[in-house]
Enzyme design. Structure first.
Site, PDB file in Angstrom:
ATOM      1  N   LYS A 288       0.834  -1.210   0.000  1.00 40.15           N
ATOM      2  CA  LYS A 288       0.000   0.000   0.000  1.00 40.15           C
ATOM      3  C   LYS A 288       0.870   1.262   0.000  1.00 40.15           C
ATOM      4  O   LYS A 288       2.094   1.178   0.170  1.00 40.15           O
ATOM      5  CB  LYS A 288      -0.922  -0.039   1.212  1.00 40.15           C
ATOM      6  CG  LYS A 288      -1.930  -1.191   1.181  1.00 40.15           C
ATOM      7  CD  LYS A 288      -2.785  -1.177   2.438  1.00 40.15           C
ATOM      8  CE  LYS A 288      -3.833  -2.273   2.418  1.00 40.15           C
ATOM      9  NZ  LYS A 288      -4.673  -2.244   3.630  1.00 40.15           N
TER      10      LYS A 288
ATOM     11  N   TYR B 211     -12.520  -1.920  -3.218  1.00 43.39           N
ATOM     12  CA  TYR B 211     -12.974  -2.084  -1.830  1.00 43.39           C
ATOM     13  C   TYR B 211     -14.488  -1.932  -1.691  1.00 43.39           C
ATOM     14  O   TYR B 211     -14.993  -1.590  -0.620  1.00 43.39           O
ATOM     15  CB  TYR B 211     -12.263  -1.081  -0.924  1.00 43.39           C
ATOM     16  CG  TYR B 211     -10.810  -1.453  -0.675  1.00 43.39           C
ATOM     17  CD1 TYR B 211     -10.488  -2.535   0.136  1.00 43.39           C
ATOM     18  CD2 TYR B 211      -9.773  -0.738  -1.260  1.00 43.39           C
ATOM     19  CE1 TYR B 211      -9.169  -2.891   0.373  1.00 43.39           C
ATOM     20  CE2 TYR B 211      -8.447  -1.084  -1.026  1.00 43.39           C
ATOM     21  CZ  TYR B 211      -8.150  -2.160  -0.209  1.00 43.39           C
ATOM     22  OH  TYR B 211      -6.842  -2.511   0.019  1.00 43.39           O
TER      23      TYR B 211
ATOM     24  N   GLU C 201      -9.356 -10.388  -7.249  1.00 46.03           N
ATOM     25  CA  GLU C 201      -8.388  -9.309  -7.090  1.00 46.03           C
ATOM     26  C   GLU C 201      -7.277  -9.376  -8.131  1.00 46.03           C
ATOM     27  O   GLU C 201      -6.843  -8.338  -8.638  1.00 46.03           O
ATOM     28  CB  GLU C 201      -7.816  -9.346  -5.671  1.00 46.03           C
ATOM     29  CG  GLU C 201      -8.861  -9.015  -4.634  1.00 46.03           C
ATOM     30  CD  GLU C 201      -8.405  -9.242  -3.204  1.00 46.03           C
ATOM     31  OE1 GLU C 201      -9.203  -8.933  -2.307  1.00 46.03           O
ATOM     32  OE2 GLU C 201      -7.269  -9.709  -2.985  1.00 46.03           O
TER      33      GLU C 201
ATOM     34  N   HIS D 244      -1.676  -5.664   1.649  1.00 47.64           N
ATOM     35  CA  HIS D 244      -2.982  -6.312   1.468  1.00 47.64           C
ATOM     36  C   HIS D 244      -2.724  -7.738   1.021  1.00 47.64           C
ATOM     37  O   HIS D 244      -1.773  -8.021   0.293  1.00 47.64           O
ATOM     38  CB  HIS D 244      -3.790  -5.570   0.386  1.00 47.64           C
ATOM     39  CG  HIS D 244      -5.019  -6.318  -0.038  1.00 47.64           C
ATOM     40  ND1 HIS D 244      -6.207  -6.225   0.629  1.00 47.64           N
ATOM     41  CD2 HIS D 244      -5.218  -7.203  -1.058  1.00 47.64           C
ATOM     42  CE1 HIS D 244      -7.110  -7.008   0.035  1.00 47.64           C
ATOM     43  NE2 HIS D 244      -6.528  -7.601  -0.985  1.00 47.64           N
TER      44      HIS D 244
END
Length: 196
Positions: A56, A96, A176, A165
């Protein structure tokens, strides 16, 4: 000098001819009867699993990328693909989306668009479970106590700015991975997951 009777000489000559044959036969027999370790293409073979890993913005800005990648490789993963991405608001909101009803959603989207992220496809047997174990708990304060050698204990700041993540299931990993690497899973299924 020892003299052998005529019959003994014939027996001895036959023995000398048979011995090399028997030696070759026994060598071949031993060679084919000893099991060799090999990989089978049957269902017993090792199944390599893929999962999405993301460093991130706080991990990228904090210069943790090399340390995280070293931890990944040192834990037996291979990095199948990777790329640096700058998420815009729409893409972060879509990624998200399952958290859209939660109070932290708008700050999560803002945070995830605050800088570039490094997304990687990791590959290993039991990749999803092993990556989740390596990154540690979502809450970095908890990670520092219960999993002090985890990636989140190393570089995370809090529950939202937790540096990395990881997909939490096979379905999430497929969704994802296909979100960032469109060519990987055509027709992937979008499902919910609980990981930030």
């Amino acid at each position: 000098m020892v003299f052998l009777p005529h019959n003994s000489s014939l027996t001895l000559r036959m023995t000398f001819r048979i011995v090399p044959f028997l030696a070759r036969f026994l060598s071949f027999f031993l060679l084919v009867s000893v099991p060799f370790p090999c990989r089978s293409s049957s269902n017993e073979s090792t199944h390599m699993e893929k999962t999405l890993a993301m460093i991130k913005p706080d991990g990228v800005f904090g210069n943790y990328t090399d340390r995280i990648k070293n931890a990944i490789l040192g834990s037996g993963f291979s990095i199948f693909k990777e790329m640096i991405v700058q998420l815009d608001e729409d893409s972060a909101a879509t990624f998200y989306a399952e958290h859209s009803s939660k109070s932290f959603y708008s700050s999560l989207v803002k945070y995830m668009t605050s800088g570039p992220v490094l997304v990687m496809i990791l590959e290993k047997e039991n990749a999803i479970t092993d990556w989740r174990a390596l990154i540690g708990p979502t809450d970095t304060h908890k990670a520092k106590i219960t999993h002090p050698h985890s990636i989140r204990a190393m570089c995370g700041l809090d529950s939202e700015k937790n540096c990395v993540h990881g997909s939490d299931s096979t379905q999430s990993a497929q969704r994802e991975i296909s979100f960032f690497f469109k060519d990987m899973f055509a027709g992937g299924v979008a499902t919910e997951h609980d990981e930030l």
